[in-house]
Write a protein that holds these residues in place. Structure first.
Motif, PDB file in Angstrom:
ATOM      1  N   PHE A 109       0.783  -1.104   0.276  1.00 48.98           N
ATOM      2  CA  PHE A 109       0.037  -0.107   0.135  1.00 48.98           C
ATOM      3  C   PHE A 109       0.923   1.195   0.088  1.00 48.98           C
ATOM      4  CE2 PHE A 109      -3.158  -3.170   1.721  1.00 48.98           C
ATOM      5  CZ  PHE A 109      -4.047  -3.051   0.797  1.00 48.98           C
ATOM      6  N   ALA A 110       2.132   0.992  -0.246  1.00 50.62           N
ATOM      7  CA  ALA A 110       2.827   2.258  -0.733  1.00 50.62           C
ATOM      8  C   ALA A 110       2.331   2.994  -1.948  1.00 50.62           C
ATOM      9  CB  ALA A 110       4.470   1.974  -0.915  1.00 50.62           C
ATOM     10  N   PRO A 111       2.229   4.293  -1.836  1.00 51.68           N
ATOM     11  CA  PRO A 111       1.319   5.039  -2.934  1.00 51.68           C
ATOM     12  C   PRO A 111       1.780   4.666  -4.405  1.00 51.68           C
ATOM     13  CG  PRO A 111       2.085   6.787  -1.124  1.00 51.68           C
ATOM     14  CD  PRO A 111       2.543   5.236  -0.741  1.00 51.68           C
ATOM     15  N   GLN A 112       3.019   4.528  -4.555  1.00 56.38           N
ATOM     16  CA  GLN A 112       3.508   4.266  -6.126  1.00 56.38           C
ATOM     17  C   GLN A 112       3.137   2.644  -6.326  1.00 56.38           C
ATOM     18  OE1 GLN A 112       7.572   5.667  -6.858  1.00 56.38           O
ATOM     19  NE2 GLN A 112       6.137   7.206  -8.377  1.00 56.38           N
ATOM     20  N   THR A 113       3.626   1.775  -5.386  1.00 51.74           N
ATOM     21  CA  THR A 113       2.943   0.459  -5.505  1.00 51.74           C
ATOM     22  C   THR A 113       1.819   0.260  -6.060  1.00 51.74           C
ATOM     23  OG1 THR A 113       4.898  -0.114  -4.124  1.00 51.74           O
ATOM     24  CG2 THR A 113       3.303  -1.693  -4.498  1.00 51.74           C
ATOM     25  N   TRP A 114       0.754   0.754  -4.758  1.00 52.13           N
ATOM     26  CA  TRP A 114      -0.495   0.723  -5.271  1.00 52.13           C
ATOM     27  C   TRP A 114      -1.119   1.262  -6.696  1.00 52.13           C
ATOM     28  CZ3 TRP A 114      -4.472   2.178  -0.631  1.00 52.13           C
ATOM     29  CH2 TRP A 114      -5.727   1.711  -1.049  1.00 52.13           C
ATOM     30  N   GLU A 115      -0.499   2.615  -6.707  1.00 55.50           N
ATOM     31  CA  GLU A 115      -1.003   3.181  -8.046  1.00 55.50           C
ATOM     32  C   GLU A 115      -0.816   2.624  -9.354  1.00 55.50           C
ATOM     33  OE1 GLU A 115       0.018   7.442 -10.499  1.00 55.50           O
ATOM     34  OE2 GLU A 115       1.194   6.618  -8.630  1.00 55.50           O
ATOM     35  N   TYR A 116       0.478   1.619  -9.261  1.00 49.05           N
ATOM     36  CA  TYR A 116       0.743   0.832 -10.588  1.00 49.05           C
ATOM     37  C   TYR A 116       0.292  -0.379 -10.757  1.00 49.05           C
ATOM     38  CZ  TYR A 116       3.135   4.958 -11.852  1.00 49.05           C
ATOM     39  OH  TYR A 116       3.914   6.219 -12.442  1.00 49.05           O
ATOM     40  N   CYS A 117      -0.220  -0.893  -9.455  1.00 48.62           N
ATOM     41  CA  CYS A 117      -0.958  -2.393  -9.279  1.00 48.62           C
ATOM     42  C   CYS A 117      -2.080  -2.139  -9.743  1.00 48.62           C
ATOM     43  CB  CYS A 117      -0.916  -2.697  -8.004  1.00 48.62           C
ATOM     44  SG  CYS A 117       0.891  -3.458  -7.622  1.00 48.62           S
ATOM     45  N   ILE A 118      -2.735  -1.205 -10.246  1.00 48.65           N
ATOM     46  CA  ILE A 118      -4.282  -0.968 -10.445  1.00 48.65           C
ATOM     47  C   ILE A 118      -4.668  -0.567 -11.923  1.00 48.65           C
ATOM     48  CG2 ILE A 118      -4.980  -1.029  -8.149  1.00 48.65           C
ATOM     49  CD1 ILE A 118      -5.596   2.013  -8.203  1.00 48.65           C
ATOM     50  N   VAL A 119      -3.427  -0.365 -12.615  1.00 43.20           N
ATOM     51  CA  VAL A 119      -3.721   0.251 -14.095  1.00 43.20           C
ATOM     52  C   VAL A 119      -2.590  -0.643 -14.951  1.00 43.20           C
ATOM     53  CG1 VAL A 119      -4.408   2.574 -13.470  1.00 43.20           C
ATOM     54  CG2 VAL A 119      -1.758   1.941 -13.705  1.00 43.20           C
ATOM     55  N   ALA A 120      -2.735  -0.488 -16.434  1.00 40.89           N
ATOM     56  CA  ALA A 120      -1.915  -1.320 -17.338  1.00 40.89           C
ATOM     57  C   ALA A 120      -0.678  -0.442 -17.292  1.00 40.89           C
ATOM     58  CB  ALA A 120      -2.650  -1.352 -18.513  1.00 40.89           C
ATOM     59  N   GLU A 121       0.378  -1.021 -16.596  1.00 41.48           N
ATOM     60  CA  GLU A 121       1.785  -0.380 -16.607  1.00 41.48           C
ATOM     61  C   GLU A 121       2.599  -1.453 -16.719  1.00 41.48           C
ATOM     62  OE1 GLU A 121       3.639   1.864 -17.220  1.00 41.48           O
ATOM     63  OE2 GLU A 121       3.010   3.777 -17.347  1.00 41.48           O
ATOM     64  N   VAL A 122       3.869  -1.036 -16.827  1.00 43.16           N
ATOM     65  CA  VAL A 122       5.037  -2.094 -16.959  1.00 43.16           C
ATOM     66  C   VAL A 122       5.708  -2.308 -15.725  1.00 43.16           C
ATOM     67  CG1 VAL A 122       5.429  -1.488 -19.353  1.00 43.16           C
ATOM     68  CG2 VAL A 122       6.957  -0.507 -17.253  1.00 43.16           C
ATOM     69  N   PHE A 123       5.407  -1.620 -14.541  1.00 39.97           N
ATOM     70  CA  PHE A 123       6.396  -1.671 -13.497  1.00 39.97           C
ATOM     71  C   PHE A 123       5.959  -2.948 -12.607  1.00 39.97           C
ATOM     72  CE2 PHE A 123       5.771   3.067 -14.379  1.00 39.97           C
ATOM     73  CZ  PHE A 123       6.906   3.074 -14.751  1.00 39.97           C
ATOM     74  N   THR A 124       4.783  -3.339 -12.415  1.00 35.74           N
ATOM     75  CA  THR A 124       4.501  -4.627 -11.706  1.00 35.74           C
ATOM     76  C   THR A 124       5.301  -5.785 -12.190  1.00 35.74           C
ATOM     77  OG1 THR A 124       2.467  -4.915 -12.753  1.00 35.74           O
ATOM     78  CG2 THR A 124       2.322  -3.738 -10.609  1.00 35.74           C
ATOM     79  N   LEU A 125       5.454  -6.050 -13.459  1.00 37.32           N
ATOM     80  CA  LEU A 125       6.220  -7.098 -14.083  1.00 37.32           C
ATOM     81  C   LEU A 125       7.602  -6.894 -13.658  1.00 37.32           C
ATOM     82  CD1 LEU A 125       6.464  -9.812 -15.597  1.00 37.32           C
ATOM     83  CD2 LEU A 125       6.082  -8.423 -17.775  1.00 37.32           C
ATOM     84  N   ALA A 126       7.894  -5.769 -14.008  1.00 39.35           N
ATOM     85  CA  ALA A 126       9.579  -5.317 -13.549  1.00 39.35           C
ATOM     86  C   ALA A 126       9.935  -5.629 -12.230  1.00 39.35           C
ATOM     87  CB  ALA A 126       9.647  -3.647 -13.979  1.00 39.35           C
ATOM     88  N   ASN A 127       8.953  -5.330 -11.257  1.00 42.47           N
ATOM     89  CA  ASN A 127       9.030  -5.390  -9.763  1.00 42.47           C
ATOM     90  C   ASN A 127       9.246  -6.837  -9.638  1.00 42.47           C
ATOM     91  OD1 ASN A 127       9.076  -2.643  -9.418  1.00 42.47           O
ATOM     92  ND2 ASN A 127       7.249  -2.477  -8.598  1.00 42.47           N
TER      93      ASN A 127
END
Length: 221
Positions: A109-127
């Motif tokens: 629930f860190a702001p940037q983690t949560w933000e990119y876990c609920i939209v189509a973005e590349v960061f969760t796969l990179a993480n």
């Protein structure tokens, strides 16, 4: 009961992510581009994100809402996988399960983690790929086995087809390998000289496995 607390925490996070998931295209970062690239099997902006695009295409076949919503779910999926691997890493250092769950929730629930876990973005796969490399480094440090060694190279290759910032983890990989030189007997080498020579051959084998991980780039042409 305590042994299931991490699973319960991940389940809770997953519910929150799904309920706060963007229902369609958003203006966040390159979200709309990644949805279109996944749906059309196109090539996104450099480095092209072939791995994301191909996996994203699989998610577009889900029988749920619209195309953008389905690709958004992909971020939830890899966000939860990242948290699962993170929990496995924490388990190596923190025996108190409650403390581990608090750490897991803090990341979730860190702001940037949560933000990119609920939209189509590349960061969760990179993480996820980066976290997996870190986990494999710890496993290799513990087991000192060839399988973990080669998996590090393979996952690193996959990560490089997705997010080039992964290159920043190279010093950690190199340091881990160098620290193992004093354990040459555990690898079956009689002395350090033999370890360096034959270990170099293992590294070359690792680079060969890394090339397999880079194969998604063949998709781009």
């Amino acid at each position: 009961m305590k042994k299931y607390i991490s699973i319960a925490a991940l389940f809770f996070v997953g519910i929150v992510y799904v309920f706060t998931l963007a229902p369609c295209i958003t203006a966040t970062g390159d979200s709309s581009e990644m949805v279109v690239a996944s749906y059309t099997l196109g090539v996104a902006h450099p480095p092209g994100y072939p791995l994301y695009t191909m996996i994203g295409k699989v998610f577009t076949f889900m029988p749920a809402s619209n195309i953008a919503f389905r690709v958004n779910i992909m971020s939830v999926f890899f966000g939860l996988l990242t948290l699962f691997v993170f929990d496995r890493i924490l388990a190596r250092f923190i025996k108190n399960r409650v403390a581990r769950v608090l750490g897991l929730l803090a990341l979730a629930f860190a702001p940037q983690t949560w933000e990119y876990c609920i939209v189509a973005e590349v960061f969760t796969l990179a993480n996820f790929l980066t976290m997996l490399i870190i986990y494999l480094l710890f496993r290799f440090d513990e087991r000192k086995d060839l399988k973990s060694f080669l998996l590090i190279f393979f996952v690193f290759g996959l990560a490089m087809t997705h997010q080039h910032m992964t290159i920043l983890i190279i010093p950690a990989i190199g340091l881990t390998f160098l620290m193992q030189m004093k354990h040459h007997r555990r690898f079956g080498f009689p002395d350090q000289g033999t370890f360096i020579i034959e270990g170099s051959l293992y590294v070359l084998l690792g680079f060969g496995v890394m090339l397999i991980g880079l194969l998604p780039y063949l998709y781009a042409p």
